[in-house]
Design a protein around this motif. Structure first.
Motif, mmCIF file in Angstrom:
data_model
loop_
_atom_site.group_PDB
_atom_site.id
_atom_site.type_symbol
_atom_site.label_atom_id
_atom_site.label_comp_id
_atom_site.label_asym_id
_atom_site.label_seq_id
_atom_site.Cartn_x
_atom_site.Cartn_y
_atom_site.Cartn_z
ATOM 1 N N ASN A 1 14.580 13.788 -7.150
ATOM 2 C CA ASN A 1 15.340 12.693 -6.536
ATOM 3 C C ASN A 1 15.277 12.765 -5.013
ATOM 4 N N ARG A 2 15.313 13.983 -4.468
ATOM 5 C CA ARG A 2 15.179 14.111 -3.014
ATOM 6 C C ARG A 2 13.804 13.647 -2.544
ATOM 7 N N LEU A 3 12.785 13.964 -3.347
ATOM 8 C CA LEU A 3 11.442 13.503 -2.996
ATOM 9 C C LEU A 3 11.359 11.985 -3.013
ATOM 10 N N VAL A 4 11.969 11.368 -4.036
ATOM 11 C CA VAL A 4 11.972 9.902 -4.119
ATOM 12 C C VAL A 4 12.686 9.302 -2.909
ATOM 13 N N LEU A 5 13.845 9.881 -2.543
ATOM 14 C CA LEU A 5 14.594 9.369 -1.389
ATOM 15 C C LEU A 5 13.801 9.542 -0.104
ATOM 16 N N LEU A 6 13.145 10.693 0.025
ATOM 17 C CA LEU A 6 12.354 10.940 1.236
ATOM 18 C C LEU A 6 11.190 9.964 1.341
ATOM 19 N N LEU A 7 10.493 9.746 0.230
ATOM 20 C CA LEU A 7 9.362 8.815 0.258
ATOM 21 C C LEU A 7 9.833 7.392 0.515
ATOM 22 N N ALA A 8 10.973 7.012 -0.074
ATOM 23 C CA ALA A 8 11.498 5.664 0.156
ATOM 24 C C ALA A 8 11.867 5.470 1.621
ATOM 25 N N SER A 9 12.510 6.484 2.213
ATOM 26 C CA SER A 9 12.879 6.386 3.628
ATOM 27 C C SER A 9 11.633 6.333 4.509
ATOM 28 N N ALA A 10 10.652 7.181 4.195
ATOM 29 C CA ALA A 10 9.417 7.178 4.986
ATOM 30 C C ALA A 10 8.698 5.839 4.871
ATOM 31 N N CYS A 11 8.671 5.285 3.663
ATOM 32 C CA CYS A 11 8.019 3.979 3.488
ATOM 33 C C CYS A 11 8.740 2.895 4.277
ATOM 34 N N ALA A 12 10.094 2.940 4.254
ATOM 35 C CA ALA A 12 10.851 1.938 5.012
ATOM 36 C C ALA A 12 10.554 2.041 6.505
ATOM 37 N N VAL A 13 10.504 3.282 7.015
ATOM 38 C CA VAL A 13 10.214 3.463 8.439
ATOM 39 C C VAL A 13 8.803 2.997 8.769
ATOM 40 N N LEU A 14 7.838 3.371 7.908
ATOM 41 C CA LEU A 14 6.452 2.990 8.171
ATOM 42 C C LEU A 14 6.253 1.479 8.067
ATOM 43 N N GLY B 1 0.818 -1.217 0.000
ATOM 44 C CA GLY B 1 0.000 0.000 0.000
ATOM 45 C C GLY B 1 0.847 1.259 0.000
ATOM 46 N N LEU B 2 1.882 1.290 0.846
ATOM 47 C CA LEU B 2 2.746 2.471 0.900
ATOM 48 C C LEU B 2 3.531 2.641 -0.390
ATOM 49 N N ALA B 3 4.021 1.508 -0.960
ATOM 50 C CA ALA B 3 4.765 1.600 -2.214
ATOM 51 C C ALA B 3 3.872 2.120 -3.333
ATOM 52 N N GLY B 4 2.632 1.635 -3.375
ATOM 53 C CA GLY B 4 1.708 2.116 -4.397
ATOM 54 C C GLY B 4 1.451 3.607 -4.272
ATOM 55 N N MET B 5 1.202 4.069 -3.038
ATOM 56 C CA MET B 5 0.970 5.499 -2.844
ATOM 57 C C MET B 5 2.217 6.323 -3.152
ATOM 58 N N ALA B 6 3.406 5.780 -2.816
ATOM 59 C CA ALA B 6 4.644 6.494 -3.114
ATOM 60 C C ALA B 6 4.854 6.612 -4.619
ATOM 61 N N VAL B 7 4.579 5.516 -5.349
ATOM 62 C CA VAL B 7 4.728 5.558 -6.809
ATOM 63 C C VAL B 7 3.784 6.594 -7.415
ATOM 64 N N VAL B 8 2.545 6.602 -6.933
ATOM 65 C CA VAL B 8 1.578 7.580 -7.444
ATOM 66 C C VAL B 8 2.048 9.003 -7.145
#
Length: 429
Positions: free
Chosen positions: A178-191, A33-40
């Protein structure tokens, strides 16, 4: 059967495996779910800045095209960059005939260095297709550039066409992306980590009742095996003795009856304890006279030569009559069994206080201080007893909001004190 799977085949092992799988499934669903929302979100952000840049470039080439002036075949003029400020973003003019690029007019004072090959390539594609073309290229300094090529048609009578190409540096946009992608990836990993921990704890809470039930079942089996082993062996020995004719038949039958009676009492105590610990016995609380209940228990308990003295005052407590009767009977039975020296009758004193206490004093050997804490666990009463009576009495006391303690008695033995909450005077019947 696979080797090494014995632990998973046990009920507790299956439950623990179910807990791990539930936690893993919870984490997996959360990750998807988080990956899908991050991709969107990433795609939306990418489309947003690209649309903004492309709109600015389109506006730029349209402004330049509006100011172009035809001079002669293959030659166009537009205002000086100092006057029209068309040099930033730079716009390059390609002119030719039949969609084939033949000439290059370099931008004056460009603010970007755009590779000539990239300019020619995008201009040629726009000239061939006759439509606006966009592309992203890399400059010699490593910056990423966005190009927009707009084909146009000159005066019809001259049959002359060309292409305007505008460029803008989008490295800043890409860095932000790229910073947004890194931030979302880090947030998804934490969540996902948090969801995995939360899922594990929720699954643990969900399976805890099942594990408790299994532990209670195993404890019941252990109690039964531990407590019934001796009377069963005694009955078997008496039967073998009777068959061989080595003892009087009447005596054998009498002893067998005593062992069978004890086995029945043990089974009843085991079932009662199992039902109490599993919560299968609901408390039927109602106001009752504790002094009258104790008198009834003492009257119904066989003394067999022992002496029981009761001193009581009227007191009303809220409780389950059946369970309290069982607890008092267990305390009295324990005193009659252990509260006297060998070969002498027991002298037991039962006191019911106005504060809701039932004290059972005996003149036995007493309870050593080191055993007082574990005395109410099963199998800790002593020789000749199952150890379940005091355990049941303690559970009944705790279930009623009271307690059961043991202290030295003034009579030389042990003093068991059952404390129960007293019903307020205004609520007494």
């Amino acid at each position: 059967m696979r080797r090494g799977s014995a632990a998973a085949l046990t009920p507790a092992g299956r439950i623990h495996r179910l807990r791990r799988r539930t936690a893993l499934l919870f984490a997996l669903v959360s990750a998807l779910g988080l990956a899908g929302m991050a991709v969107v979100a990433v795609r939306a952000a990418d489309s947003s800045w690209r649309a903004q840049v492309d709109a600015d470039l389109t506006l730029r080439v349209n402004e330049v095209y509006a100011d172009l002036r035809y001079v002669e075949e293959g030659v166009f003029a537009y205002p000086d960059p100092q006057e029209g400020a068309y040099d930033c973003p730079p716009v390059t003019l390609f002119t030719g005939s039949g969609g084939e690029v033949t000439a290059l007019a370099d931008a004056q004072r460009p603010c970007l260095v755009v590779p000539a090959e990239a300019l020619r390539a995008v201009a040629a594609e726009a000239g061939r297709s006759g439509e606006q073309v966009r592309s992203t290229v890399t400059a010699p300094n490593g910056h990423r550039l966005r190009l927009c090529a707009l084909p146009f048609v000159g005066p019809e009578e001259e049959n002359t066409d060309g292409v305007l190409v505008a460029a803008v540096d989008v490295s800043g946009y890409l860095d932000d992306h790229n910073r947004l992608v890194l931030l979302l990836a880090s947030a998804c990993a934490v969540l996902v980590t948090v969801s995995a921990v939360a899922g594990s704890r929720l699954a643990g809470r969900a399976v805890r009742p099942a594990l408790t039930a299994i532990e209670q079942q195993e404890a019941f089996f252990a109690d039964a095996a531990h407590d019934l082993r001796t009377p069963v062996a005694s009955v078997r020995l008496l039967a073998e003795t009777g068959l061989r004719g080595e003892a009087d038949g009447t005596e054998v039958m009498r002893r067998t009856l005593r062992q069978a009676t004890r086995m029945g009492e043990l089974v009843d105590a085991l079932l009662t304890r199992a039902r109490l610990t599993s919560g299968a016995v609901p408390l039927d609380r109602e106001p009752l006279r504790l002094d009258q209940l104790v008198d009834a228990v003492v009257a119904d308990t066989p003394s067999e030569g022992h002496r029981v003295t009761v001193r009581s005052v009227p007191v009303v407590v809220p409780g389950d009559a059946g369970l309290l009767r069982r607890a008092v009977a267990n305390l009295l039975g324990n005193a009659l069994l252990h509260g006297h020296p060998p070969g002498r009758p027991a002298e037991v004193e039962v006191t019911v206080g106005a504060d809701g206490t039932v004290a059972v004093d005996d003149a036995g050997p007493g309870v050593p201080p080191e055993r007082a804490r574990s005395l109410f666990d099963r199998f800790h009463s002593g020789a000749g007893s199952s150890g379940l009576g005091l355990s049941i009495a303690a559970w009944v006391a705790h279930a009623h909001g009271g307690s059961l303690t043991v202290v030295p008695s003034a009579r030389g033995g042990a003093r068991f004190v059952l404390r129960l909450p007293v019903l307020p005077a205004r609520k007494q019947p």
